[in-house]
Design a protein around this motif. Structure first.
Motif, PDB file in Angstrom:
ATOM      1  N   ALA A  27       0.757  -0.921   0.023  1.00 52.16           N
ATOM      2  CA  ALA A  27       0.165   0.074  -0.142  1.00 52.16           C
ATOM      3  C   ALA A  27       0.803   1.282   0.082  1.00 52.16           C
ATOM      4  O   ALA A  27       2.062   0.999   0.347  1.00 52.16           O
ATOM      5  CB  ALA A  27      -1.027  -0.115   1.155  1.00 52.16           C
ATOM      6  N   ALA A  28       0.239   2.370  -0.336  1.00 45.40           N
ATOM      7  CA  ALA A  28       1.132   3.585  -0.055  1.00 45.40           C
ATOM      8  C   ALA A  28       1.685   3.889   1.181  1.00 45.40           C
ATOM      9  O   ALA A  28       0.874   3.398   2.224  1.00 45.40           O
ATOM     10  CB  ALA A  28      -0.012   4.892  -0.498  1.00 45.40           C
ATOM     11  N   PRO A  29       2.583   4.469   1.305  1.00 48.78           N
ATOM     12  CA  PRO A  29       3.299   4.367   2.832  1.00 48.78           C
ATOM     13  C   PRO A  29       2.611   5.424   3.687  1.00 48.78           C
ATOM     14  O   PRO A  29       3.175   6.128   4.227  1.00 48.78           O
ATOM     15  CB  PRO A  29       4.899   4.667   2.541  1.00 48.78           C
ATOM     16  N   ILE A  30       1.319   5.028   4.152  1.00 45.43           N
ATOM     17  CA  ILE A  30       0.754   5.929   5.178  1.00 45.43           C
ATOM     18  C   ILE A  30       0.326   4.701   6.114  1.00 45.43           C
ATOM     19  O   ILE A  30      -0.575   4.117   5.572  1.00 45.43           O
ATOM     20  CB  ILE A  30      -0.383   6.752   4.527  1.00 45.43           C
ATOM     21  N   ILE A  31       0.417   4.943   7.256  1.00 49.09           N
ATOM     22  CA  ILE A  31       0.106   3.874   8.250  1.00 49.09           C
ATOM     23  C   ILE A  31      -1.295   3.814   8.353  1.00 49.09           C
ATOM     24  O   ILE A  31      -1.884   4.649   8.867  1.00 49.09           O
ATOM     25  CB  ILE A  31       0.809   4.107   9.603  1.00 49.09           C
ATOM     26  N   GLU A  47      -4.553   0.940   9.660  1.00 49.13           N
ATOM     27  CA  GLU A  47      -4.963  -0.170  10.509  1.00 49.13           C
ATOM     28  C   GLU A  47      -5.178  -1.241   9.469  1.00 49.13           C
ATOM     29  O   GLU A  47      -5.964  -1.057   8.613  1.00 49.13           O
ATOM     30  CB  GLU A  47      -6.294  -0.286  11.163  1.00 49.13           C
ATOM     31  N   GLY A  48      -4.684  -2.416   9.876  1.00 52.56           N
ATOM     32  CA  GLY A  48      -5.062  -3.696   8.935  1.00 52.56           C
ATOM     33  C   GLY A  48      -3.948  -3.871   7.776  1.00 52.56           C
ATOM     34  O   GLY A  48      -4.319  -4.824   7.044  1.00 52.56           O
ATOM     35  N   VAL A  49      -3.341  -2.874   7.528  1.00 55.65           N
ATOM     36  CA  VAL A  49      -2.204  -3.045   6.419  1.00 55.65           C
ATOM     37  C   VAL A  49      -0.947  -3.589   6.622  1.00 55.65           C
ATOM     38  O   VAL A  49      -0.353  -3.054   7.737  1.00 55.65           O
ATOM     39  CB  VAL A  49      -2.175  -1.739   5.660  1.00 55.65           C
ATOM     40  N   LYS A  50      -0.410  -4.612   6.485  1.00 56.98           N
ATOM     41  CA  LYS A  50       1.002  -5.149   6.740  1.00 56.98           C
ATOM     42  C   LYS A  50       1.991  -4.781   5.754  1.00 56.98           C
ATOM     43  O   LYS A  50       3.198  -4.457   6.223  1.00 56.98           O
ATOM     44  CB  LYS A  50       0.644  -6.604   6.644  1.00 56.98           C
ATOM     45  N   VAL A  51       1.691  -4.614   4.181  1.00 55.73           N
ATOM     46  CA  VAL A  51       2.827  -4.405   3.561  1.00 55.73           C
ATOM     47  C   VAL A  51       2.612  -3.275   2.973  1.00 55.73           C
ATOM     48  O   VAL A  51       1.636  -2.440   2.504  1.00 55.73           O
ATOM     49  CB  VAL A  51       2.831  -5.460   2.301  1.00 55.73           C
ATOM     50  N   TYR A  52       3.885  -2.292   2.876  1.00 52.58           N
ATOM     51  CA  TYR A  52       3.947  -1.030   2.522  1.00 52.58           C
ATOM     52  C   TYR A  52       4.943  -0.760   1.388  1.00 52.58           C
ATOM     53  O   TYR A  52       6.194  -1.459   1.438  1.00 52.58           O
ATOM     54  CB  TYR A  52       4.211  -0.064   3.625  1.00 52.58           C
ATOM     55  N   SER A  53       4.666   0.292   0.382  1.00 45.14           N
ATOM     56  CA  SER A  53       5.939   0.475  -0.568  1.00 45.14           C
ATOM     57  C   SER A  53       6.959   0.915   0.280  1.00 45.14           C
ATOM     58  O   SER A  53       6.817   1.741   1.393  1.00 45.14           O
ATOM     59  CB  SER A  53       5.312   1.423  -1.430  1.00 45.14           C
ATOM     60  N   ASN A  54       8.235   1.100  -0.324  1.00 43.68           N
ATOM     61  CA  ASN A  54       9.418   1.626   0.384  1.00 43.68           C
ATOM     62  C   ASN A  54       9.296   3.124   0.351  1.00 43.68           C
ATOM     63  O   ASN A  54       9.171   3.942  -0.788  1.00 43.68           O
ATOM     64  CB  ASN A  54      10.491   1.281  -0.619  1.00 43.68           C
TER      65      ASN A  54
END
Lengths: 140, 118, 196
Positions: B58-62, B64-71
């Motif tokens: 996902a886009a790197p904005i924290i 809830e419920g998202v585990k994988v973020y882009s660099n």
């Protein structure tokens, strides 16, 4: 200087406050959503560029005199560097915002907000300086 | 097919880079040279952002419920590079305006000839 | 799957637009195409999960940059028709093509070793990026990691960038900030066009 165009004038007057409002939203909501000082500064300057394109350069220069822009462009950098100095004076490292607030989160948050504000001011003023320099050169 | 999808971005980046380089080398018009440099610049932006993308991220904005973020690091670097890029482009365009004012031309050949005829 | 299709299509559009930019001679059309190029890039950045970058590219590339280039074009147009066209080329065409072909094939050979697009185990994903993603929220309390890295972890870097923007604005003011000197432009311009 420019032929008055009623539709352009009305639409611009309607849309410019919205652009400025959006720029402020991007500036201060940049911690939580996409956005930040760089984007907000550019959007903010786009509002004034639209104003200058529709109402003419001279009218736009009456609203924001060029010498203000020069002061603002420097002011943004000073705010940024000043936040760094402030944390230095409080006993921390340069640009380490932890000591600015009562705890780490508060300090970091305040520091990021101030620094982004400095970035936004400098970028907005610099973009307007660039536009006025190019547009003003063609004026005889 | 996987290899194609996995490397397609980089190939297009190289195509854009070479188009930019070709424009800078082969065209004599100064404005077109600057646009060529800008194309080159955008290709470098794409190289960085492509390297930072994570499949299913996902886009790197924290959230809830998202585990994988882009660099987020390439995003930071490119975000500032874009704004600095327009500032430096404006500086180049200002130089072009001054060249036009003192030589009366923005074509490389004509400027070269004028320099030699002095 | 759908983002891969969008990704491939938009990248192909970008390549086509860039080739069109090279082949055209009308500078006005080139600048407009470059605006389209920037807008396509902004769309592509959204697909690649970089909304912050897309935001900036849309505002800067498609907005400010195009306006500045159009303003320059108005200042440097020719006195004769066609106003906005570049002069016919006198350069040799094959030498740049050879240089570009050799460089391009060397670079494409180099891509064989890059980990595939979006690979989670790529070296770029395993070092400092993981630290930022895990620690940005507890360290700074800012959910947007890009803002946290930009303003806090890499504050020095951003201070430098802001200074560069400020310096560029000052330099542009020094170059073209004042009034235009009138007399020398006319005479030289006249002489040049007679020659051509």
């Amino acid at each position: 200087m420019m032929r008055p165009n009623l539709i352009l004038h009305v639409v611009a007057k309607f849309i410019i406050p919205l652009i400025i409002l959006f720029a402020l939203y991007v500036q201060f909501h940049g911690d939580f959503g996409p956005g930040g000082g760089f984007q907000a500064g550019v959007i903010f300057s786009a509002a004034f560029i639209l104003y200058a394109l529709v109402f003419g350069l001279d009218t736009a220069e009456k609203i924001i005199p060029p010498h203000w822009l020069r002061i603002l462009a420097a002011l943004g950098v000073v705010i940024y560097a000043g936040v760094g100095m402030e944390s230095l004076l409080l006993g921390g490292n340069y640009l380490d915002y932890t000591l600015l607030g009562s705890n780490q989160i508060a300090g970091q948050h305040l520091g990021i907000l101030l620094v982004e504000l400095g970035v936004g001011i400098t970028v907005a003023a610099a973009m307007l300086i660039l536009f006025f320099a190019f547009a003003g050169r063609g004026r005889d | 097919m996987d290899f194609f999808i996995g490397h397609y971005n980089y190939w297009i980046v190289i195509v854009l880079m070479m188009v930019g380089l070709y424009t800078v080398i082969s065209r004599g018009n100064l404005i077109k040279k600057i646009i060529g440099l800008n194309i080159f610049q955008v290709s470098v932006f794409f190289l960085y952002i492509s390297l930072g993308t994570v499949k299913g991220g996902a886009a790197p904005i924290i959230t809830e419920g998202v585990k994988v973020y882009s660099n987020p690091l390439p995003h930071v670097l490119i975000l500032t590079a874009i704004v600095v890029g327009v500032a430096t482009t404006a500086l180049a365009l200002a130089l072009v305006v001054r060249i036009k004012e003192s030589y009366g031309s923005i074509e490389e050949d004509e400027i070269h000839n004028l320099d030699h005829s002095l | 799957m759908i983002d891969i299709v969008i990704n491939i299509t938009l990248l192909a559009f970008l390549a086509i637009t860039s080739v069109a930019i090279v082949r055209m001679t009308n500078l006005f059309a080139i600048v407009m195409l470059f605006g389209i190029f920037s807008l396509l890039s902004a769309g592509l950045f959204v697909v690649m999960d970089a909304p912050d970058v897309a935001f900036t590219e849309a505002a800067v590339g498609a907005g400010i940059s195009t306006v500045l280039m159009l303003a320059t074009l108005a200042l440097v147009k020719r006195r004769q028709k066609p106003y906005y066209d570049e002069a016919p080329r006198t350069h040799r065409t094959w030498l740049p093509l050879v240089v570009v072909a050799i460089t391009g094939s060397a670079l494409i050979y180099g891509t064989w070793d890059i980990p595939g697009f979006g690979a989670p185990g790529a070296p770029a994903q395993t070092h400092v990026a993981r630290y930022y993603i895990e620690n940005a929220m507890p360290d700074t309390g800012v959910p947007n990691i890009v803002t946290a890295v930009l303003a806090s972890y890499r504050g020095f870097d951003t201070l430098g960038e802001v200074t560069v923007i400020f310096t560029a604005a000052v330099a542009v003011l020094l170059l073209i900030g004042g009034k235009r000197p009138k007399p020398p432009v006319k005479t030289k311009d006249k002489g040049k066009h007679d020659e051509a």
